[in-house]
Design a protein around this motif. Sequence first.
Motif, PDB file in Angstrom:
ATOM      1  N   LEU A  23       1.026  -1.352  -0.034  1.00 44.32           N
ATOM      2  CA  LEU A  23      -0.061  -0.044   0.331  1.00 44.32           C
ATOM      3  C   LEU A  23       0.265   1.256  -0.124  1.00 44.32           C
ATOM      4  N   VAL A  24       0.979   2.262  -1.220  1.00 42.87           N
ATOM      5  CA  VAL A  24       1.557   3.416  -1.186  1.00 42.87           C
ATOM      6  C   VAL A  24       0.427   4.655  -1.413  1.00 42.87           C
ATOM      7  N   GLY A  25       0.902   5.736   0.049  1.00 47.09           N
ATOM      8  CA  GLY A  25      -0.037   6.250   0.185  1.00 47.09           C
ATOM      9  C   GLY A  25       0.790   7.507  -0.515  1.00 47.09           C
ATOM     10  N   ASN A  26       0.401   8.273  -1.344  1.00 52.79           N
ATOM     11  CA  ASN A  26       0.819   9.397  -2.046  1.00 52.79           C
ATOM     12  C   ASN A  26       0.797  10.695  -1.718  1.00 52.79           C
ATOM     13  N   LYS A  27       1.903  11.434  -1.866  1.00 51.38           N
ATOM     14  CA  LYS A  27       1.407  13.102  -1.677  1.00 51.38           C
ATOM     15  C   LYS A  27       1.548  13.302  -0.291  1.00 51.38           C
ATOM     16  N   CYS A  28       2.363  12.692   0.846  1.00 51.00           N
ATOM     17  CA  CYS A  28       2.756  12.690   1.879  1.00 51.00           C
ATOM     18  C   CYS A  28       2.691  14.359   2.737  1.00 51.00           C
ATOM     19  N   ASP A  29       3.234  14.331   1.807  1.00 48.48           N
ATOM     20  CA  ASP A  29       3.672  16.289   1.982  1.00 48.48           C
ATOM     21  C   ASP A  29       2.432  16.758   1.601  1.00 48.48           C
ATOM     22  N   LYS A  30       1.764  16.838   1.671  1.00 48.34           N
ATOM     23  CA  LYS A  30       0.025  17.433   1.467  1.00 48.34           C
ATOM     24  C   LYS A  30      -0.838  16.503   3.357  1.00 48.34           C
ATOM     25  N   ILE A  31      -1.877  17.574   3.103  1.00 46.58           N
ATOM     26  CA  ILE A  31      -2.960  16.977   4.062  1.00 46.58           C
ATOM     27  C   ILE A  31      -3.481  15.891   4.251  1.00 46.58           C
ATOM     28  N   ARG A  32      -3.064  14.364   5.647  1.00 48.91           N
ATOM     29  CA  ARG A  32      -2.991  13.552   5.461  1.00 48.91           C
ATOM     30  C   ARG A  32      -5.276  13.565   5.726  1.00 48.91           C
ATOM     31  N   ILE A  33      -5.397  12.441   5.068  1.00 49.74           N
ATOM     32  CA  ILE A  33      -6.782  12.181   5.055  1.00 49.74           C
ATOM     33  C   ILE A  33      -7.436  11.455   6.176  1.00 49.74           C
ATOM     34  N   VAL A  34      -6.587  10.617   5.543  1.00 50.98           N
ATOM     35  CA  VAL A  34      -7.010   8.939   6.494  1.00 50.98           C
ATOM     36  C   VAL A  34      -5.784   8.716   7.613  1.00 50.98           C
ATOM     37  N   THR A  41      -2.866   0.054  11.345  1.00 53.69           N
ATOM     38  CA  THR A  41      -3.166  -0.857  12.056  1.00 53.69           C
ATOM     39  C   THR A  41      -3.782  -2.068  11.015  1.00 53.69           C
ATOM     40  N   PHE A  42      -4.501  -1.616   9.870  1.00 51.63           N
ATOM     41  CA  PHE A  42      -5.220  -1.865   8.618  1.00 51.63           C
ATOM     42  C   PHE A  42      -3.991  -2.934   8.184  1.00 51.63           C
ATOM     43  N   CYS A  43      -2.757  -2.389   8.176  1.00 51.32           N
ATOM     44  CA  CYS A  43      -1.369  -2.820   7.560  1.00 51.32           C
ATOM     45  C   CYS A  43      -0.522  -4.005   8.191  1.00 51.32           C
ATOM     46  N   GLU A  44      -0.685  -4.030   9.656  1.00 50.35           N
ATOM     47  CA  GLU A  44      -0.758  -4.858  10.440  1.00 50.35           C
ATOM     48  C   GLU A  44      -1.082  -6.081  10.557  1.00 50.35           C
ATOM     49  N   ARG A  45      -2.946  -5.554  10.625  1.00 49.81           N
ATOM     50  CA  ARG A  45      -3.133  -6.618  10.735  1.00 49.81           C
ATOM     51  C   ARG A  45      -3.929  -7.993   9.446  1.00 49.81           C
ATOM     52  N   ASN A  46      -3.236  -6.891   8.302  1.00 49.85           N
ATOM     53  CA  ASN A  46      -3.257  -8.307   6.926  1.00 49.85           C
ATOM     54  C   ASN A  46      -2.265  -8.342   6.651  1.00 49.85           C
ATOM     55  N   LYS A  47      -0.984  -8.005   6.881  1.00 49.00           N
ATOM     56  CA  LYS A  47       0.412  -8.718   6.589  1.00 49.00           C
ATOM     57  C   LYS A  47       0.728  -7.941   5.224  1.00 49.00           C
ATOM     58  N   ILE A  48       0.575  -6.266   5.554  1.00 50.86           N
ATOM     59  CA  ILE A  48       0.421  -5.053   4.231  1.00 50.86           C
ATOM     60  C   ILE A  48       1.774  -4.194   4.124  1.00 50.86           C
ATOM     61  N   ASN A  49       2.681  -3.854   3.876  1.00 49.98           N
ATOM     62  CA  ASN A  49       3.807  -3.867   3.607  1.00 49.98           C
ATOM     63  C   ASN A  49       2.496  -2.227   2.856  1.00 49.98           C
ATOM     64  N   TYR A  50       3.487  -0.860   4.110  1.00 52.05           N
ATOM     65  CA  TYR A  50       3.563  -0.336   3.873  1.00 52.05           C
ATOM     66  C   TYR A  50       4.361   1.152   3.649  1.00 52.05           C
ATOM     67  N   ILE A  51       3.614   2.189   3.287  1.00 54.30           N
ATOM     68  CA  ILE A  51       4.953   3.739   2.566  1.00 54.30           C
ATOM     69  C   ILE A  51       4.421   4.879   1.769  1.00 54.30           C
ATOM     70  N   GLU A  52       4.633   5.805   2.368  1.00 57.29           N
ATOM     71  CA  GLU A  52       4.411   7.171   2.273  1.00 57.29           C
ATOM     72  C   GLU A  52       5.099   7.812   1.383  1.00 57.29           C
ATOM     73  N   THR A  53       5.255   8.396   0.143  1.00 58.31           N
ATOM     74  CA  THR A  53       6.507   8.613  -0.720  1.00 58.31           C
ATOM     75  C   THR A  53       4.892  10.696  -0.530  1.00 58.31           C
ATOM     76  N   SER A  54       6.459  10.882  -1.630  1.00 58.31           N
ATOM     77  CA  SER A  54       6.179  12.696  -2.050  1.00 58.31           C
ATOM     78  C   SER A  54       6.959  12.376  -3.121  1.00 58.31           C
ATOM     79  N   ALA A  55       6.345  12.269  -5.237  1.00 59.05           N
ATOM     80  CA  ALA A  55       7.029  12.137  -5.951  1.00 59.05           C
ATOM     81  C   ALA A  55       8.090  13.534  -6.253  1.00 59.05           C
ATOM     82  N   THR A  56       6.752  15.528  -5.711  1.00 57.71           N
ATOM     83  CA  THR A  56       7.530  16.291  -6.008  1.00 57.71           C
ATOM     84  C   THR A  56       8.545  16.015  -4.696  1.00 57.71           C
TER      85      THR A  56
END
Length: 85
Positions: A23-34, A41-56
Amino acid sequence: SNIFEWYNNCKSDIENENSKYLLVGNKCDKIRIVPENIIKTFCERNKINYIETSATQKINVIELFTMIDNIIVNSIKKKKCCICM
């Protein structure tokens, strides 16, 4: 669409116990929605890798591709390769 729908769609479309999820959270330099705690918690429960990014802002872009590479290489080494992104 939300992360719960995304995950359920991936699971129903792939139907493979060897699938790897990233799961990739993009635009992490903007206002967080989730809220971060919900995602983590969701990623830990479901064993999902997660990273937040900002290309800009060049945040975690290289790290994202390194994660993808590691997931693929490790899956190939284990002879189990099925990835949903």
